[in-house]
Design a protein around this motif. Structure first.
Motif, PDB file in Angstrom:
ATOM      1  N   GLN A 151       3.742  -3.437   2.976  1.00 17.11           N
ATOM      2  CA  GLN A 151       5.093  -2.882   3.024  1.00 17.11           C
ATOM      3  C   GLN A 151       5.166  -1.545   2.308  1.00 17.11           C
ATOM      4  N   LYS A 152       4.442  -1.436   1.197  1.00 14.13           N
ATOM      5  CA  LYS A 152       4.432  -0.177   0.450  1.00 14.13           C
ATOM      6  C   LYS A 152       3.795   0.927   1.291  1.00 14.13           C
ATOM      7  N   ILE A 153       2.716   0.599   1.987  1.00 14.46           N
ATOM      8  CA  ILE A 153       2.068   1.577   2.870  1.00 14.46           C
ATOM      9  C   ILE A 153       3.037   1.996   3.972  1.00 14.46           C
ATOM     10  N   SER A 154       3.715   1.020   4.562  1.00 20.57           N
ATOM     11  CA  SER A 154       4.666   1.305   5.626  1.00 20.57           C
ATOM     12  C   SER A 154       5.791   2.212   5.141  1.00 20.57           C
ATOM     13  N   ASP A 155       6.317   1.922   3.960  1.00 23.15           N
ATOM     14  CA  ASP A 155       7.404   2.730   3.404  1.00 23.15           C
ATOM     15  C   ASP A 155       6.947   4.161   3.132  1.00 23.15           C
ATOM     16  N   LYS A 156       5.722   4.326   2.632  1.00 23.43           N
ATOM     17  CA  LYS A 156       5.213   5.652   2.287  1.00 23.43           C
ATOM     18  C   LYS A 156       4.886   6.478   3.522  1.00 23.43           C
ATOM     19  N   LEU A 157       4.248   5.855   4.502  1.00 21.90           N
ATOM     20  CA  LEU A 157       3.731   6.606   5.647  1.00 21.90           C
ATOM     21  C   LEU A 157       4.651   6.590   6.862  1.00 21.90           C
ATOM     22  N   GLY A 158       5.659   5.734   6.820  1.00 24.09           N
ATOM     23  CA  GLY A 158       6.574   5.676   7.954  1.00 24.09           C
ATOM     24  C   GLY A 158       6.007   4.961   9.154  1.00 24.09           C
ATOM     25  N   ARG A 159       5.005   4.129   8.944  1.00 21.11           N
ATOM     26  CA  ARG A 159       4.418   3.327  10.012  1.00 21.11           C
ATOM     27  C   ARG A 159       3.747   2.112   9.394  1.00 21.11           C
ATOM     28  N   ALA A 160       3.837   0.982  10.087  1.00 21.43           N
ATOM     29  CA  ALA A 160       3.235  -0.251   9.570  1.00 21.43           C
ATOM     30  C   ALA A 160       1.724  -0.204   9.774  1.00 21.43           C
ATOM     31  N   PRO A 161       0.943  -0.523   8.750  1.00 21.72           N
ATOM     32  CA  PRO A 161      -0.510  -0.548   8.927  1.00 21.72           C
ATOM     33  C   PRO A 161      -0.943  -1.773   9.715  1.00 21.72           C
ATOM     34  N   ILE A 174      -8.788  -1.743  -5.267  1.00 18.98           N
ATOM     35  CA  ILE A 174      -8.600  -1.311  -3.886  1.00 18.98           C
ATOM     36  C   ILE A 174      -9.384  -0.032  -3.608  1.00 18.98           C
ATOM     37  N   ALA A 175     -10.213  -0.081  -2.585  1.00 21.36           N
ATOM     38  CA  ALA A 175     -10.924   1.110  -2.124  1.00 21.36           C
ATOM     39  C   ALA A 175     -10.015   1.867  -1.163  1.00 21.36           C
ATOM     40  N   LEU A 176     -10.137   3.177  -1.173  1.00 21.08           N
ATOM     41  CA  LEU A 176      -9.381   3.944  -0.196  1.00 21.08           C
ATOM     42  C   LEU A 176     -10.133   5.200   0.202  1.00 21.08           C
ATOM     43  N   CYS A 177     -10.030   5.512   1.485  1.00 19.58           N
ATOM     44  CA  CYS A 177     -10.588   6.747   2.026  1.00 19.58           C
ATOM     45  C   CYS A 177      -9.820   7.044   3.300  1.00 19.58           C
ATOM     46  N   THR A 178      -9.100   8.142   3.319  1.00 18.00           N
ATOM     47  CA  THR A 178      -8.240   8.467   4.441  1.00 18.00           C
ATOM     48  C   THR A 178      -9.059   8.786   5.688  1.00 18.00           C
ATOM     49  N   GLY A 179      -8.372   8.796   6.828  1.00 17.52           N
ATOM     50  CA  GLY A 179      -9.010   9.212   8.070  1.00 17.52           C
ATOM     51  C   GLY A 179      -9.853   8.143   8.722  1.00 17.52           C
ATOM     52  N   GLY A 180     -11.010   8.540   9.224  1.00 20.66           N
ATOM     53  CA  GLY A 180     -11.880   7.630   9.964  1.00 20.66           C
ATOM     54  C   GLY A 180     -13.021   7.113   9.118  1.00 20.66           C
ATOM     55  N   ALA A 181     -12.702   6.349   8.086  1.00 18.10           N
ATOM     56  CA  ALA A 181     -13.708   5.886   7.125  1.00 18.10           C
ATOM     57  C   ALA A 181     -13.926   4.387   7.181  1.00 18.10           C
ATOM     58  N   ALA A 195      -9.722  -4.980  -1.444  1.00 19.40           N
ATOM     59  CA  ALA A 195      -9.129  -4.456  -0.220  1.00 19.40           C
ATOM     60  C   ALA A 195      -9.622  -3.042   0.020  1.00 19.40           C
ATOM     61  N   PHE A 196      -9.405  -2.569   1.239  1.00 19.67           N
ATOM     62  CA  PHE A 196      -9.798  -1.214   1.623  1.00 19.67           C
ATOM     63  C   PHE A 196      -8.691  -0.638   2.494  1.00 19.67           C
ATOM     64  N   ILE A 197      -8.205   0.529   2.102  1.00 17.65           N
ATOM     65  CA  ILE A 197      -7.213   1.251   2.888  1.00 17.65           C
ATOM     66  C   ILE A 197      -7.875   2.472   3.499  1.00 17.65           C
ATOM     67  N   SER A 198      -7.785   2.607   4.816  1.00 23.11           N
ATOM     68  CA  SER A 198      -8.274   3.804   5.487  1.00 23.11           C
ATOM     69  C   SER A 198      -7.325   4.143   6.622  1.00 23.11           C
ATOM     70  N   LEU A 214     -12.564  -8.999   2.554  1.00 24.69           N
ATOM     71  CA  LEU A 214     -11.680  -7.925   2.104  1.00 24.69           C
ATOM     72  C   LEU A 214     -10.437  -7.879   2.994  1.00 24.69           C
ATOM     73  N   ASP A 215      -9.303  -7.547   2.386  1.00 28.91           N
ATOM     74  CA  ASP A 215      -8.135  -7.173   3.184  1.00 28.91           C
ATOM     75  C   ASP A 215      -8.333  -5.733   3.634  1.00 28.91           C
ATOM     76  N   TYR A 216      -8.176  -5.493   4.935  1.00 25.68           N
ATOM     77  CA  TYR A 216      -8.345  -4.136   5.452  1.00 25.68           C
ATOM     78  C   TYR A 216      -7.016  -3.647   6.008  1.00 25.68           C
ATOM     79  N   PHE A 217      -6.643  -2.437   5.606  1.00 23.66           N
ATOM     80  CA  PHE A 217      -5.395  -1.834   6.065  1.00 23.66           C
ATOM     81  C   PHE A 217      -5.721  -0.542   6.823  1.00 23.66           C
ATOM     82  N   ALA A 218      -5.506  -0.547   8.135  1.00 27.69           N
ATOM     83  CA  ALA A 218      -5.678   0.661   8.940  1.00 27.69           C
ATOM     84  C   ALA A 218      -4.315   1.333   9.025  1.00 27.69           C
ATOM     85  N   ALA A 219      -4.141   2.406   8.284  1.00 26.58           N
ATOM     86  CA  ALA A 219      -2.817   3.002   8.106  1.00 26.58           C
ATOM     87  C   ALA A 219      -2.576   4.228   8.970  1.00 26.58           C
TER      88      ALA A 219
END
Length: 253
Positions: A151-161, A174-181, A195-198, A214-219
């Motif tokens: 929900q936090k990702i959705s609120d920040k980016l304006g789209r549900a992951p 939580i690992a994170l790397c934007t784009g195609g990672a 978890a991993f957010i990309s 891992l929980d994976y979030f494609a944002a």
């Protein structure tokens, strides 16, 4: 009116982002030199035709982006779509400056740093510890449920992951790397992340997330990388005293 030269603009960005210290998939810096004095800059995520048209409408002489041209493995001839884009830039006296990995990795205005900041995550280290300028990061937060993080990702980016759940009740590392990672997911597991957010997800990512626990979030590739170019533009406006405008070309991917 303040004016700067394309090479002067690119040199400042090169130094600010330590561009020469990256082994990247494309040339970073000045990619198309229209040799026109710059009084206005347009920033954006990708140097698509729509962004070029916006720069023309805004009477800008430079575009600064995250995704430029001349990627490794792509055909070299300036024909077809790429030819039209470069021709439009040159015909309208617009220079193109692009930074890929340097704009992901910058510790304050980078895509990763700004995404973490927006999600209240505290970057603690590198996903690949040997990297001088980490392209992926490891962050921590107060224990949070996967649903609340989504929900936090959705609120920040304006789209549900797109969320691949592991069954964990709470997440803290939580690992994170934007784009195609998405293929960094095994490294995230190796580093003990929950978890991993990309940005993107591939068919194989779903199976990897389930098997690695891992929980994976494609944002969204575009959604996670809207912030670095905008922030770089703010740095340029402050440093040169020049007009800079961020233009967001919608992209659901």
């Amino acid at each position: 009116m303040t004016t700067i030269h394309p090479a002067q603009l690119a040199q400042f960005c090169d130094d600010y982002l330590s561009a020469s210290e990256f082994d990247d998939y494309c040339p970073n810096g000045l990619q198309v030199d229209a040799d026109t004095p710059i009084t206005k800059i347009i920033t954006g995520v990708t140097a698509c035709q729509a962004l070029i048209d916006a720069a023309i409408a805004e009477k800008a002489q430079a575009i600064v982006v995250h995704h430029g041209y001349f990627w490794k493995g792509e055909p070299s001839p300036l024909v077809g779509m790429k030819g039209r884009r470069v021709r439009t830039l040159m015909q309208h006296g617009i220079s193109l400056i692009a930074y890929h990995l340097p704009l992901d990795a910058h510790p304050t205005i980078g895509n990763n740093a700004l995404l973490a900041q927006g999600l209240d995550l505290h970057i603690e280290g590198a996903l690949h510890p040997h990297q001088k300028h980490p392209v992926g990061n490891i962050a921590t937060c107060s224990p949070i449920s996967p649903a609340k993080l989504a929900q936090k990702i959705s609120d920040k980016l304006g789209r549900a992951p797109l969320h691949i759940a592991s069954g964990k009740e709470t997440l803290t590392k939580i690992a994170l790397c934007t784009g195609g990672a998405q293929d960094m997911i095994e490294q995230a597991a190796k580093m003990g992340c929950d978890a991993f957010i990309s940005g993107e997800i591939s068919e194989r990512t779903t199976h990897a997330a389930r098997e690695l626990g891992l929980d994976y979030f494609a944002a969204g590739h575009h959604a996670t990388e809207r912030y670095g170019a905008r922030a770089l533009g703010e740095v340029l406006a402050a440093h040169f005293g020049i007009e800079v405008k961020f233009v967001d070309i919608d992209n659901p991917a």
